[in-house]
Structures are given as structure tokens and as C-alpha cells.
Write a protein that holds these residues in place. Sequence first.
Motif, short mmCIF file in Angstrom:
data_model
loop_
_atom_site.label_atom_id
_atom_site.label_comp_id
_atom_site.label_asym_id
_atom_site.label_seq_id
_atom_site.Cartn_x
_atom_site.Cartn_y
_atom_site.Cartn_z
N PHE A 132 -0.79 -34.93 -21.12
CA PHE A 132 -0.08 -36.07 -20.55
C PHE A 132 1.07 -35.57 -19.68
O PHE A 132 1.88 -34.74 -20.10
CB PHE A 132 0.44 -36.97 -21.66
CG PHE A 132 -0.66 -37.67 -22.41
CD1 PHE A 132 -1.06 -38.94 -22.05
CD2 PHE A 132 -1.31 -37.04 -23.47
CE1 PHE A 132 -2.08 -39.59 -22.73
CE2 PHE A 132 -2.32 -37.67 -24.16
CZ PHE A 132 -2.71 -38.95 -23.78
N VAL A 133 1.14 -36.09 -18.46
CA VAL A 133 2.12 -35.65 -17.48
C VAL A 133 3.53 -36.06 -17.90
O VAL A 133 3.76 -37.19 -18.34
CB VAL A 133 1.81 -36.26 -16.10
CG1 VAL A 133 2.88 -35.88 -15.08
CG2 VAL A 133 0.43 -35.81 -15.61
N SER A 134 4.47 -35.14 -17.75
CA SER A 134 5.89 -35.46 -17.92
C SER A 134 6.69 -34.65 -16.90
O SER A 134 6.20 -33.67 -16.33
CB SER A 134 6.37 -35.15 -19.34
OG SER A 134 6.21 -33.77 -19.64
N ASN A 135 7.91 -35.09 -16.65
CA ASN A 135 8.83 -34.40 -15.75
C ASN A 135 8.26 -34.20 -14.34
O ASN A 135 8.52 -33.18 -13.69
CB ASN A 135 9.25 -33.04 -16.33
CG ASN A 135 9.88 -33.17 -17.69
OD1 ASN A 135 10.75 -34.01 -17.90
ND2 ASN A 135 9.43 -32.35 -18.64
N ALA A 136 7.46 -35.15 -13.86
CA ALA A 136 6.84 -35.02 -12.54
C ALA A 136 7.87 -35.16 -11.43
O ALA A 136 8.69 -36.08 -11.43
CB ALA A 136 5.74 -36.06 -12.37
N ASN A 137 7.81 -34.24 -10.47
CA ASN A 137 8.68 -34.28 -9.29
C ASN A 137 7.79 -34.03 -8.09
O ASN A 137 7.22 -32.95 -7.93
CB ASN A 137 9.77 -33.21 -9.40
CG ASN A 137 10.77 -33.29 -8.27
OD1 ASN A 137 10.49 -33.83 -7.19
ND2 ASN A 137 11.96 -32.75 -8.49
#
Length: 398
Positions: free
Chosen positions: A190-195
Motif C-alpha cells: 500500500f502506497v504511503s508518503n507519495a511525492n
Amino acid sequence: MSSPLSLRSLRAWKAGLAGLVAAFSLVACGGGSGGVDTGGTGAFSVGRISGFGSIIVNGVRYDDSSANVQDDDGNDLKGQLKLGMVVEVQGTAPTPGAAGELPRSTASHVEVSSVVKGPVTAASSNTLTVLGQSVTLTASTVLDLGSVAAADLEGRVVEVYGYPSASGPIVATRVELESSAPAFYKLTGFVSNANTSGGTTTFTLGGASLTYTGALPEGFANGRLVRVKLRADSPAPAVWTATEIRVRKVYDDHAEAEVEGVVTSYTSAGDFTVNGLRVDASRATFEGTGPLAAGVRVEVEGAIQNGVLIARKVEFEDDKSEDEREIELHGAVSGFTAETGSSASFVVRGVAVRVDGTTTYKDGLSFGALANSLAVEVKGRLDTDGATVIATEVKRDD
């Protein structure tokens, strides 16, 4: 609450199922699609392989002799299915088996997908760290490690089958030791901290930091479940380079759906997600004692409507007895080796089996009648080595 009718009993006698449906498929960024179209009637099941006959998934025997069998990259895996692999199976509506036998279906498509493939950076007898992900090995985890002990896997590359976790460890259903260096590593999470600013995307999946340059697939965002291919750098970098991203998406509405997996987020007993798919269990019956929470493995049966799995039944997989976790094998005996007394070892469908004084024989079969080429049905459990099935029951098979 509980129901007097189990999920497996329901499957055995409800032969007119409209179809079992996968909860999700993969949409590739520049690489086509993973998963199959599940429109129409039939059976679609998502779960681990718990036996062979041809394959057994979620309590149904699927004949895969004429099926298209591939991995989630479209590579042909005919004849390469293994115990503990997580698969999506599409086939005919199950028909009831004889008394005491599992319902049967003919598979048309089988797709295999693992959750992580990469180097082990820490290892013990029951926990691995792979690509920054904590992986738990249980008594039900199939281990295909050759002569290498799990505690000695540090520095080696493995492929792990199981279910993605939003928090906490991945509970492995199968771990394979890679015999050669793979062309790429991969990770589902699961994606987190996407920039996404500056033309280069940075994000994290569990304990792994990643960077990606290129057009992002539709739906990429924090909280979304993705599968990522990684450049197989060695030694392991602080930040991995992703070469491909695929985002999970939900299928259209389907009248019948069945999903085995892990609760990936939890709001209440009536509102949670499994493998990233939202479940409305407000009108469902529950089998087992629970409790329901993030990280708990369940099997959910119901219907998909507007991207939500409307559950009729939820079964706690972690609450099952040893008998309910048993492995079932159908096939011919090979490699028969008599040991001492009533003990012997042999192979059925590529799986090592051992019988001993605790094994029960049925249908006129006896220990002395065991021999190569004899068609048998074996029921049993994994030994502590994670590779051998200790037979609790053996009988002749047709």
C-alpha cells in the motif's frame, strides 16, 4: 455470531452458483493487464493452493488440465503450480462431490501472483525481512528452500506468496529460494508518503523507499494497493528504483464473489477491507471466534456491487482447527521408500509425504499395499520442516 452452515458445505451443495469472482486485478503501467475478465457464469476463486487434484483452492477441486496457467506477467506456468501459491482461478460452477469429497470444477484460467521477491536482509526460524517487509512464517507456511534453513536465508533471494498487508507483517503461505539471480525484484503493498513533484515520484511500500521516473498509472495515490517491479540492485540500496507500477482495481458488479486474504483496514465488524477491497459485512454471518481486526486472515463470500463486496458470510481463517487446515493430495505414488515398522516416505504430485503409526488407511488399503504407481488420496498436515506432509489418512483414489 455463527451459522450452522459452513462456507464449504454451502459450496458443496450449491451447484448452481452464478460465479465466484476475483476481488481485484492489476492494471499495468505500460505493461498490459494482470488478472482475467470474470464476466458470465462459472467459478472464480482467490486463495492459496491447499492441495492437488488437479488443484484445490478454497475447498474446491479444480481440474486445470486444459486451463491457461500463467503468472501475473503473462508467463506460462503450465505444470509449475506449487503448494501454498496464491492463485486466481476461473472455471465452471462447482458440482457436489460424493459423500465426504470436495466439490469439483473445471478451470479455464489460473493466475499466480506472489507478494514479494527480493533479497533477505534478516532471518530467523519464523521471521524474514525481504525488501523492507517483515514476513512471518507459520506452521502452515510451505517452505521450498532446498537444504537451507529459514534462519540461514540472510543474503539470499526468495519469492514469498501470501497476502498484502497495510500494517504489520506479511503472513507467508509459501516461500521459495531463488536458484539464480532474477531479472527484477517485485513488491506488492500500500502506497504511503507519495511525492509526485519534480518529475520523479518517491513513495514507500511498508519499510521500502522507492523512486520512479515515468508516467504514473491511473489511480496511483496514497493508500492504494500496487504491485511494483524493482531494479535488482546489489548490494541493496537505501532507495529502490521502480521500473513498473501496477495499481489494483475492483471488478464490475458480480452476483457471487469469494475472497481469501488479510483484513487490510478495519473500521468496524461491518466495514473493513480485505486485500484492499472494501467489505460491507453489516448483514453477514460470521464463523469462528475472531476477533476481527487489521491483519486477521479471513474468507469472505458475497456479491460485488459498485466496488464493494457485500458479504453474506465471513469465516476466520486463523481460527481454524488443524483438521480444517489439512492438505489434500490426489495422485500416483512415486519414490516409495520403506523406513522402519509402519513408516515410509513417498511423493504425490511433487509433494513429499510421510506415513507413520498414526496414519489411518481406508477403502481396503493398508501400509503393506503402498507401492509406486498406486493412485491414492492423502490427507495430512505440514511437518515442522514446512515441506513434508505427514499423512493422517490414506486411501485408494479413482
